[in-house]
Design a protein around this motif. Structure first.
Motif, PDB file in Angstrom:
ATOM      1  N   ASP A   1       0.837  -1.198   0.000  1.00 29.75           N
ATOM      2  CA  ASP A   1       0.000   0.000   0.000  1.00 29.75           C
ATOM      3  C   ASP A   1       0.872   1.247   0.000  1.00 29.75           C
ATOM      4  OD1 ASP A   1      -2.373  -1.384  -0.059  1.00 29.75           O
ATOM      5  OD2 ASP A   1      -2.597  -1.444   2.121  1.00 29.75           O
ATOM      6  N   PRO A   2       0.614   2.187  -0.921  1.00 32.43           N
ATOM      7  CA  PRO A   2       1.480   3.368  -1.040  1.00 32.43           C
ATOM      8  C   PRO A   2       1.232   4.420   0.025  1.00 32.43           C
ATOM      9  CG  PRO A   2      -0.304   3.528  -2.617  1.00 32.43           C
ATOM     10  CD  PRO A   2      -0.456   2.184  -1.949  1.00 32.43           C
ATOM     11  N   GLY A   3       0.080   4.342   0.737  1.00 33.37           N
ATOM     12  CA  GLY A   3      -0.243   5.368   1.718  1.00 33.37           C
ATOM     13  C   GLY A   3      -0.886   6.584   1.075  1.00 33.37           C
ATOM     14  N   SER A   4      -1.467   7.431   1.922  1.00 27.28           N
ATOM     15  CA  SER A   4      -2.113   8.647   1.431  1.00 27.28           C
ATOM     16  C   SER A   4      -1.072   9.738   1.208  1.00 27.28           C
ATOM     17  CB  SER A   4      -3.147   9.142   2.439  1.00 27.28           C
ATOM     18  OG  SER A   4      -3.576  10.452   2.096  1.00 27.28           O
TER      19      SER A   4
ATOM     20  N   ILE B   1     -15.520   4.162  -3.531  1.00 23.55           N
ATOM     21  CA  ILE B   1     -14.854   3.000  -2.983  1.00 23.55           C
ATOM     22  C   ILE B   1     -13.541   2.811  -3.747  1.00 23.55           C
ATOM     23  CG2 ILE B   1     -15.859   1.253  -4.533  1.00 23.55           C
ATOM     24  CD1 ILE B   1     -16.189  -0.488  -1.947  1.00 23.55           C
ATOM     25  N   ASP B   2     -12.575   2.173  -3.109  1.00 20.71           N
ATOM     26  CA  ASP B   2     -11.247   2.031  -3.709  1.00 20.71           C
ATOM     27  C   ASP B   2     -10.686   3.415  -4.048  1.00 20.71           C
ATOM     28  OD1 ASP B   2     -11.595  -0.736  -3.529  1.00 20.71           O
ATOM     29  OD2 ASP B   2     -12.463  -0.860  -5.536  1.00 20.71           O
ATOM     30  N   ASN B   3     -10.746   4.279  -3.059  1.00 23.07           N
ATOM     31  CA  ASN B   3     -10.373   5.685  -3.229  1.00 23.07           C
ATOM     32  C   ASN B   3      -8.916   5.807  -3.637  1.00 23.07           C
ATOM     33  OD1 ASN B   3      -9.708   8.488  -2.698  1.00 23.07           O
ATOM     34  ND2 ASN B   3     -11.586   8.595  -1.489  1.00 23.07           N
ATOM     35  N   GLU B   4      -8.688   6.625  -4.648  1.00 22.57           N
ATOM     36  CA  GLU B   4      -7.336   6.818  -5.184  1.00 22.57           C
ATOM     37  C   GLU B   4      -6.396   7.490  -4.183  1.00 22.57           C
ATOM     38  OE1 GLU B   4      -5.361   8.187  -9.460  1.00 22.57           O
ATOM     39  OE2 GLU B   4      -7.444   8.689  -8.985  1.00 22.57           O
ATOM     40  N   LYS B   5      -6.950   8.082  -3.135  1.00 25.09           N
ATOM     41  CA  LYS B   5      -6.087   8.669  -2.102  1.00 25.09           C
ATOM     42  C   LYS B   5      -5.276   7.606  -1.377  1.00 25.09           C
ATOM     43  CE  LYS B   5      -7.785  11.673   0.730  1.00 25.09           C
ATOM     44  NZ  LYS B   5      -8.695  12.384   1.657  1.00 25.09           N
ATOM     45  N   TYR B   6      -5.750   6.356  -1.408  1.00 23.99           N
ATOM     46  CA  TYR B   6      -5.102   5.309  -0.621  1.00 23.99           C
ATOM     47  C   TYR B   6      -4.535   4.176  -1.466  1.00 23.99           C
ATOM     48  CZ  TYR B   6      -7.903   7.797   2.799  1.00 23.99           C
ATOM     49  OH  TYR B   6      -8.468   8.794   3.575  1.00 23.99           O
ATOM     50  N   GLU B   7      -4.621   4.292  -2.767  1.00 28.46           N
ATOM     51  CA  GLU B   7      -4.078   3.246  -3.637  1.00 28.46           C
ATOM     52  C   GLU B   7      -3.749   3.835  -4.997  1.00 28.46           C
ATOM     53  OE1 GLU B   7      -7.401   0.745  -5.670  1.00 28.46           O
ATOM     54  OE2 GLU B   7      -8.049   1.067  -3.581  1.00 28.46           O
TER      55      GLU B   7
END
Length: 786
Positions: free
Chosen positions: A394-397, A647-653
């Motif tokens: 996970d890349p993180g926000s 859902i699957d928000n780009e802020k977190y992936e």
């Protein structure tokens, strides 16, 4: 008390054939002592008296011994002279004295003419109204004087150096309320970009301009009104015409009127004609009402009793400050691919993100907006869909800013280097695109500031730093900054960082959650940054209370996210369109975004492709500034359960998208058409020119953007009529009413309208039938063909 005797003497004089006036003067001189007035003197007597007075003065002067006048004596003599002067009555000039200029020496004093209630003027003028360079804007005021005397009003525009740049006559639009109005511009419109050499000329015009409303007694119109009546009825005609002749002569010699030699001669000739008793009264009056004199009254009037208002301040901002099309994408998702060998996603970089620039350019946008590109913290890193535990990949926000690699002044090494970012900006500029960078003033627990400036963070009683929270929500990957301990130090650091990114190519900062920081902090920072870089703009992501949003606009945020995503019914939209595009638009520039990474409304979720089209049309046409978050073209409209966000928000992936699918939906094509219409009809877009058009169906909304001919570069009116079916599932029909004169349309004739989305043309008049179906056309954007 002797009026009866005097009347009898005058009556008797007629029997001897004397003219009334001569006999009256003779009798008045003989009997002046009986009626208590000073005897009248003939011209010979006046001359003799003058000679005698001169001789007496000379005799006194020569008979008095010479004396050296001391300072005290001089002052006494001066005081005595002043007292004598004060007792001497002012000479009486035949006719009416012109209205004097009464000095205004302190706030609140009125001049000879009264000027009040100038608009725009929120908060008593403490915060200047904001306009774009060369943008047309309206100023109104109440201007009036006592009695039935006529007044005029002039607006004077001065640049930041105090130089007069424009003097425009105002028009009385409501005599009953003494309301005067004028449309003005500050500076010359330009399309120069901040990185282009031509922008140097633009830069010199930016800053605080002023508009002064000058009220004045319109002596010419007041005289003309009475003189016209007197000539018509034959009452006191000679005095009326001589007064007019004197007025025109005084006008010709007025320095304030700024007349050239030809204009002065025009007025002097008219004055001479009016004084010519050999002509008929009608001929003499006609000289003062000729077209030449009337034109001079409009352009170079005689302004008696000139009374200027306090200067009204206007903040003039650079081109595209209030007309912008934003396109947001995450660089790490541009060029991202599945790595089947390692079973994970390989994220994109600033080099692969050039594809986002090309797409934004192709769709007609002029600003690319990047979320934070700084290193992301590891401690308490968030996982997919804002989960508290991050997976190994996970890349993180990107909003959890800062790690051992650096903070807000560092490019995330996974994206590239500072040189890569500069190359990204250079390519954007080659495409004519501006680069906006997100500035989120918050830190991960790993941010260098945590160790360097521990006093910048709020601590709990146990000494630990408090996480950001909005109970019951907690943001464990973020430390909020405490501005109470060292706000000047934080300001200085933020100014340094912004300066670094401006020099790298950024021209706009989109500020995350500015309403959670002190307003004064932003006031200081924006003032410091724009003093050094006046081309820099600021967008406030402040979904909060109206007062806070307005305060942020007052202190320098050029544009603002707003409540548009939640305005979906016809009634809500009509009210919000007028709020955005009315007088509030002089202070708060609402930017319409249908969705953002944080916002996905039920309307967009439930109305499919048609809903996306409807919201795009409303955003692009409803505000001069609008924005799209990428993925909109692919109908990404699945909500996270229980939240108005994806859902699957780009802020977190990292998102892997197949942009070839965009052609299936037609939204990318619609966005391109909307931006084309905006460019081709840019003069129709202002924060002050929208009107709602009556429509008979509750699902059909219609509004017009209209700029009159005198405010366009072509000299022709510019009008767009937008009609939208808000129902994403059903067809609707409606009658749309046009108040033709309001749109500068001759009511005697119909007008041709062209749908800029389809190219179809129609003939429209007062009331017009439309039918819109979500499976065909959700909207019309008509341009009135002149």
């Amino acid at each position: 008390m002797h009026i009866t005797r005097l009347s009898a003497l005058i009556t008797a004089s007629y029997a001897h054939g004397e003219t009334a006036i001569h006999r009256f003067i003779h009798i008045l001189r003989q009997h002046a002592h009986t009626i208590g007035v000073k005897p009248l003197m003939s011209s010979k007597e006046k001359a003799a008296m003058s000679t005698k007075t001169t001789e007496n003065t000379a005799e006194k002067s020569t008979s008095s011994p010479a004396k050296r006048t001391t300072g005290t004596t001089k002052r006494a003599t001066t005081a005595t002279r002043k007292r004598r002067t004060a007792k001497t009555p002012a000479p009486v000039t035949p006719g009416e004295a012109p209205a004097p200029i009464i000095p205004v020496t302190e706030p609140g004093q009125f001049g000879r003419v009264n000027v009040m209630d100038i608009t725009p003027n929120e908060e008593h003028g403490v915060y200047p109204a904001r306009v774009e360079l060369g943008e047309a804007f309206e100023v109104t005021a109440q201007v009036f004087i006592e009695g039935r005397t006529k007044v005029g009003a002039t607006a004077v525009v001065r640049n930041p150096r105090g130089k007069e740049m424009l003097r425009a006559p105002m028009t009385c639009v409501n005599p009953g309320l003494d309301r005067w109005t004028v449309t003005l511009t500050c500076g010359e419109h330009s399309d120069a970009k901040p990185w282009e050499p031509e922008f140097a000329k633009v830069k010199r015009q930016l800053g605080e301009w002023t508009v002064t409303v000058e009220g004045w007694e319109d002596t010419y119109i007041s005289w003309l009104h009475d003189a016209t009546i007197k000539v018509q009825v034959g009452d006191d005609v000679e005095n009326a015409l001589i007064s007019g002749s004197q007025l025109l002569a005084r006008w010709a010699s007025s320095s304030d009127a700024k007349l050239n030699a030809h204009q002065r001669k025009t007025l002097e000739a008219a004055a001479a004609t009016m004084a010519d008793a050999s002509l008929s009264p009608q001929e003499r009056l006609a000289a003062a009402t000729s077209s030449d004199v009337s034109e001079l009254h409009t352009s170079n009037p005689l302004r008696d009793g000139l009374s200027p208002s306090a200067p009204q301040r206007f903040k003039v901002e650079r081109p595209k400050a209030s007309f912008a099309a934003w396109y947001q994408f995450f660089p790490r998702s541009e060029g991202a691919v599945y790595d089947d060998q390692h079973g994970r996603i390989k994220q994109g970089t600033l080099v692969t993100a050039l594809s986002g620039l090309e797409r934004a350019k192709a769709e007609g946008f002029d600003i690319v907006y990047l979320p934070p590109i700084f290193p992301i913290g590891v401690t308490n890193r968030k996982g997919r869909n804002n989960s508290l535990i991050a997976g190994p990949n996970d890349p993180g926000s990107p909003f959890g800013i800062g790690s051992k690699l650096g903070g807000h002044d560092t490019v995330d090494p996974l994206l590239g280097t500072m040189d890569d970012f500069k190359a990204f900006c250079n390519r954007a500029h080659e495409l004519g695109l501006e680069v906006a960078l997100d500035f989120a003033l918050q830190c991960s627990p790993d941010h260098p500031w945590v160790k360097q400036h521990p006093n910048w963070f709020r601590t709990k009683p146990d000494g630990t730093i408090a996480f950001a929270e909005n109970p019951p929500k907690k943001y464990q990957d973020i430390y909020p900054i405490d501005f109470n301990a060292d706000m000047p130090g934080i300001e200085k650091e933020v100014e340094r960082i912004m300066d670094l990114w401006v020099k790298a190519g950024v021209t706009i900062f989109r500020v995350d959650n500015p309403h959670t920081k002190p307003v004064r902090f932003w006031q200081d920072v924006i003032a410091a940054v724009t003093k050094k870089h006046p081309e820099v703009l600021f967008l406030a992501e402040a979904f909060t209370r109206p007062g806070m949003m307005r305060a942020l606009s007052y202190v320098g945020f050029t544009q603002s996210h707003c409540y548009f995503p939640w305005r979906n019914t016809k009634e809500e939209l009509e009210k919000y369109l007028l709020e955005t595009n009315g007088d509030d638009g002089y202070y708060q520039h609402n930017t319409f975004w249908p969705t953002t990474p944080d916002i996905l409304t039920d309307y967009v979720r439930d109305n499919g492709i048609a809903g996306h089209a409807v919201r795009a049309v409303l955003a692009a046409m409803g505000s001069p500034s609008w924005g799209i978050y990428n993925g909109y073209e692919l109908i990404e409209n699945k909500q996270r359960p229980g939240f108005e966000e994806q859902i699957d928000n780009e802020k977190y992936e990292v998102k892997v998208r197949d942009w070839d699918d965009a052609g299936k939906y037609g939204i990318a094509e619609l966005l391109t058409s909307l931006n084309r219409i905006r460019r081709e009809h840019v003069e129709a877009f202002s924060y002050h020119n929208v009107s709602i058009l009556p429509s008979s169906d509750p699902n059909i909304i219609a509004f017009a953007r209209h700029t009159p001919a005198e405010l366009t570069s072509t000299g022709k009116p510019e009008t767009l009529i937008v009609v939208v079916n808000l129902d994403g599932h059903n067809a609707h029909q409606s009658l749309i009413h046009l108040e033709l004169p309001d749109l500068d349309i001759d009511p005697k004739h119909d007008v041709q309208v062209r749908d800029e989305l389809t190219g179809h043309e129609f003939t429209w008049g007062w009331d017009n039938f439309v039918s819109l179906a979500p499976w065909a056309d959700v909207a019309h954007v008509f341009h009135i063909v002149r």
